[in-house]
Design an enzyme around this catalytic site. Structure first.
Site, PDB file in Angstrom:
ATOM      1  N   TRP A  17      -6.716   0.470  -8.228  1.00 39.59           N
ATOM      2  CA  TRP A  17      -5.794  -0.661  -8.268  1.00 39.59           C
ATOM      3  C   TRP A  17      -6.456  -1.942  -7.777  1.00 39.59           C
ATOM      4  CZ3 TRP A  17      -3.654  -2.938  -3.656  1.00 39.59           C
ATOM      5  CH2 TRP A  17      -4.145  -2.361  -2.472  1.00 39.59           C
ATOM      6  N   ASP A  18      -7.633  -1.816  -7.154  1.00 37.47           N
ATOM      7  CA  ASP A  18      -8.391  -2.988  -6.694  1.00 37.47           C
ATOM      8  C   ASP A  18      -8.514  -4.028  -7.809  1.00 37.47           C
ATOM      9  OD1 ASP A  18      -8.933  -0.667  -5.230  1.00 37.47           O
ATOM     10  OD2 ASP A  18     -10.972  -1.260  -4.740  1.00 37.47           O
TER      11      ASP A  18
ATOM     12  N   LYS B  87      -4.909   1.299   7.905  1.00 41.01           N
ATOM     13  CA  LYS B  87      -6.281   1.194   7.400  1.00 41.01           C
ATOM     14  C   LYS B  87      -6.539  -0.178   6.788  1.00 41.01           C
ATOM     15  CE  LYS B  87      -9.511   3.277   4.079  1.00 41.01           C
ATOM     16  NZ  LYS B  87      -9.676   4.256   2.982  1.00 41.01           N
ATOM     17  N   GLN B  88      -5.576  -0.639   5.999  1.00 42.99           N
ATOM     18  CA  GLN B  88      -5.750  -1.901   5.274  1.00 42.99           C
ATOM     19  C   GLN B  88      -4.390  -2.562   5.110  1.00 42.99           C
ATOM     20  OE1 GLN B  88      -7.001   0.924   2.311  1.00 42.99           O
ATOM     21  NE2 GLN B  88      -6.186  -0.401   0.729  1.00 42.99           N
TER      22      GLN B  88
ATOM     23  N   GLU C  32      -3.871   3.682   3.227  1.00 42.20           N
ATOM     24  CA  GLU C  32      -4.199   5.091   3.024  1.00 42.20           C
ATOM     25  C   GLU C  32      -4.198   5.891   4.320  1.00 42.20           C
ATOM     26  OE1 GLU C  32      -7.855   4.572   0.960  1.00 42.20           O
ATOM     27  OE2 GLU C  32      -6.864   3.408  -0.593  1.00 42.20           O
TER      28      GLU C  32
END
Length: 786
Positions: free
Chosen positions: A360-361, A591-592, A487
């Site tokens: 999906w980046d 995580k992000q 994630e």
């Protein structure tokens, strides 16, 4: 942080003035060349030593079974791995029978330069062989943007002290031996001997190889031809099962040179016959020979002049970031320029990281940049998703869902993640694709795409959401058991990012069905189905923690135990390499950027006060174990008034690969983080948003920057923006008129009539904290760029 001392800060070039073998794999990635179809890692021309050999063709993969200790319904049974195809870069040099190997003899000097304006990687070296033969070696390498199937090298050798016998061996080599993996799960799988030989031939100064992959059944052709110049040169050729070689030898005196210009053509197909692929690469090679080396150089410069005219971003106050953002834009272009309905992998075509998969980046970080700078490349990537729609429809049906379930990671369209909590459950990829469709259509006005591929993607993703979610007794629409962008959390109910993005997807699909009634009928969309999409979108449940005054990342997230950050050793990051997912999933650790990313992409769904409180809450929980995080944190830090912090995060995103911050640049550059440096500047410090069909700006610069200037393509109109500490200047370079907003004030721009607006200073706010040891490095300005 690692700062490579051999990288010199220059505005338009990346220069390495000494060869450090300990950093060889990293430099092979950052100096890599690609056009979106062909990818060549920056291995030394002679092939050895190397960190990771790599030559790639976009879409070429091998299938492998996905092993699972337990069988379960719906788990993917096979994966896809990008293949290291035939290496056409090799030109081995022998000086009086001694091979040029930088590990032996004396390397007097060695310099490599990647020029972002010419698209050429240049190398200059002086070497004395163990026997005392001194030579100067020059090579220039390009992967053509204008001739998609072509790469080329100009290689010259000149004696320095006395006559020497020089031999050059130019090769095509398949099934190169790769070094053992590092054990890092981000590296990907290595396949031994992935190519099966079908044809080889060499004649005069040319050679050709044709191979196929054993399981995926793809046929790959590579051909080379040469121009050789030197005194009394002898040339011969030969071919063998996995290679072809053209050798040139001469006795060369000081003042003379032996030079080889090498043209390499690649082609592949899953359908064409051996003669078809063979003839395809010969035809491409013939065209390249007709253009010649100088013609390829000129065409490359013309192509890049056109790109930089639309895409360049000028920055005053930090020369290092100026270089880094141009490096970033160059690699983003390389990843997608000539993909032509192929994916943009997470590492581009610069290395084997993540098995060459697209995530999906692409839609969330890369396409927003390409849409406003090189929209044809963005459209190509979206058409690849459309081409993969049948596989997504099959996957949804297998899962018992309507519509399309796009894969979390893939090359050919099928889900390649065997770990379903991170893979199958990450349904947000559907909304990310729909979001990219909307952004592309809003920015280009491409009606043909909107009513065609765009309508298909919006409709089938909306069907997925309507099937996946449900209404509760109060009529609220929920999406349960999914994994959002973070994630370190999985199988959550009502992930806010997923819900707000799905809401946009559902409402946009309903509007498209009304706008393109004929296409809606073709897709079997009736008034009832369209109304159900709108109802689900309008009644979407968005969790909110009233006690804390923040949005939980997902329902119940804010009641989880907070991760023991104080007790986590610094060398235990990234956490995924040291702790079980079970423990991560049940704690407050991010995580992000997840909720923070939702605030960036769904700007209107959050008030300014909510954004400020949410950002302050999630900063102490976010460890940035993903390269995707810093750029998003930069954007929202800038919007919420934390300009110095945003500047720090910009530095992290922009220097991700030049400083190897994630310690895995050896496997390829981080295309999304590189694109994120542009997002941090344009969406962060310039405040770019889409609002009510207009492009809106809310610019403010941090103290370290004195000027930011860039151009956007919006409905084929070039909008030029220049921001200083006190004022913003907007001008329309072509077209008739365009409306924009500046800090909420609507402006009408006309060609030749730029408008300037004042910028009020940002309020002074206390700096949010981060987990201990995970603070971004404080950014200090590094001078004025040129």
């Amino acid at each position: 942080m690692i700062k490579h001392p051999a990288f010199h800060v220059e505005p338009w070039r990346l220069r390495e003035k000494a060869l450090d073998l300990d950093l060889l794999a990293q430099t092979e990635s950052v100096f890599a060349l690609s056009n979106g179809h062909i990818g060549w890692r920056a291995n030394l021309d002679e092939g050895e030593p190397h960190g990771l050999p790599g030559s790639y063709l976009n879409g070429v993969y091998e299938s492998l079974p996905l092993a699972s200790s337990e069988s379960a319904y719906g788990l993917p049974e096979s994966g896809q791995v990008m293949v290291n195809v035939t290496n056409g870069k090799l030109i081995r040099l022998f000086v009086d029978d001694e091979p040029f190997d930088v590990r032996y003899g004396t390397l007097r000097s060695h310099e490599r330069v990647l020029d972002f304006r010419t698209g050429v990687l240049s190398r200059r070296a002086e070497w004395v062989s163990p026997a005392g033969g001194a030579v100067r070696v020059s090579s220039d390498r390009l992967v053509s943007f204008t001739q998609r199937a072509i790469a080329a090298i100009r290689y010259e050798v000149e004696p320095l002290d006395g006559p020497v016998r020089i031999a050059l061996q130019s090769e095509l080599l398949a099934n190169e031996q790769s070094p053992a993996g590092t054990g890092d799960p981000r590296h990907g799988m290595d396949i031994d001997h992935p190519l099966v030989q079908e044809f080889h031939s060499a004649h005069e100064r040319a050679g050709i190889l044709v191979h196929r992959t054993a399981r995926s059944g793809l046929r790959i052709g590579a051909a080379m031809d040469h121009l050789v110049d030197g005194p009394d040169v002898r040339v011969e050729s030969r071919a063998f099962a996995d290679g072809a070689m053209v050798s040139a030898a001469a006795i060369v005196a000081p003042g003379q040179r032996l030079s080889v210009t090498k043209f390499v053509a690649y082609g592949w197909s899953g359908a064409r016959s051996l003669p078809g692929v063979r003839d395809q690469v010969w035809a491409a090679l013939t065209a390249a020979r007709q253009t010649g080396w100088d013609g390829l150089l000129a065409d490359q410069r013309t192509f890049l002049d056109g790109f930089w005219d639309c895409a360049d971003l000028e920055l005053d106050g930090d020369a290092e970031i100026q270089q880094a953002v141009r490096f970033a834009l160059f690699h983003v272009l390389q990843a997608g320029a000539r993909g032509e309905n192929r994916p943009i992998p997470a590492k581009g075509l610069t290395g084997p990281g993540y098995d060459g998969h697209a995530f999906w980046d692409t839609e969330t970080f890369v396409l927003p940049v390409l849409t406003l700078t090189a929209p044809d490349a963005a459209a190509s990537a979206l058409r690849w998703r459309h081409d993969m729609l049948p596989a997504a429809l099959d996957r949804a049906a297998q899962l018992g869902l309507a519509g399309a379930a796009f894969p979390w990671r893939t090359i050919h369209g099928e889900e390649c993640s065997g770990y379903w909590p991170a893979g199958t459950a990450a349904f947000h990829v559907n909304a990310d694709i729909a979001d990219a469709v909307l952004r592309y259509v809003n920015a280009t006005g491409d009606v043909e795409f909107a009513r065609g591929a765009g309508m298909d993607l919006l409709a089938h993703t909306a069907r997925l959401w309507r099937s996946l979610g449900h209404h509760d007794a109060a009529g609220r629409f929920h999406i349960d058991g999914v994994t959002g962008p973070d994630e370190y959390s999985a199988i959550a109910d009502d992930n806010v990012y997923t819900n707000v993005m799905a809401r946009r997807n559902l409402l946009a699909a309903a509007t498209a069905a009304e706008s393109y009634a004929d296409r809606a009928r073709e897709l079997g969309i009736d008034a009832e189905e369209s109304a159900s999409w709108r109802d689900a979108g309008e009644s979407m449940y968005i969790p909110y923690d009233e006690a804390l005054g923040v949005h939980p990342q997902a329902e119940g997230f804010t009641r989880h135990q907070v991760w023991d950050f104080a007790g986590t050793p610094p060398d235990h990051y990234p956490l995924l390499l040291h702790y079980p997912y079970f423990d991560l999933y049940r704690k407050q650790v991010v995580k992000q950027a997840d909720l923070v990313l939702a605030m960036q992409l769904c700007d209107a769904d959050f008030t300014a006060e909510q954004k400020a409180r949410n950002f302050a809450y999630y900063e102490p929980l976010t460890v940035r174990d993903s390269s995707l995080s810093a750029c998003t944190q930069a954007v929202i830090a800038a919007e919420t008034g934390h300009l110095a912090l945003a500047f720090d995060y910009l530095g992290e995103a922009a220097l991700m690969d030049l400083r190897d911050l994630e310690q895995n640049t050896r496997d390829g550059v981080h295309i999304a983080s590189l694109a994120g440096s542009w997002l941090a500047l344009v969406c962060g410090f310039a405040g770019l948003r889409y609002r009510d069909g207009l492009i809106a700006f809310a610019p403010r610069l941090p103290e370290g920057l004195t000027r930011l200037a860039f151009t956007l393509l919006f409905h084929a109109k070039r909008v030029r923006v220049e921001v200083t500490q006190q004022r913003a200047r907007y001008q329309l370079d072509d077209g008739d008129t365009i409306e924009i907003t500046h800090h909420g004030t609507k402006l009408t721009l006309k060609v030749g009539k730029p408008q300037e607006q004042p910028i009020s200073p940002a309020p002074t706010l206390p700096r949010p904290t981060q987990p201990p040891g995970r603070e971004p490095e404080r950014r200090e300005a590094s001078g004025t760029s040129a």
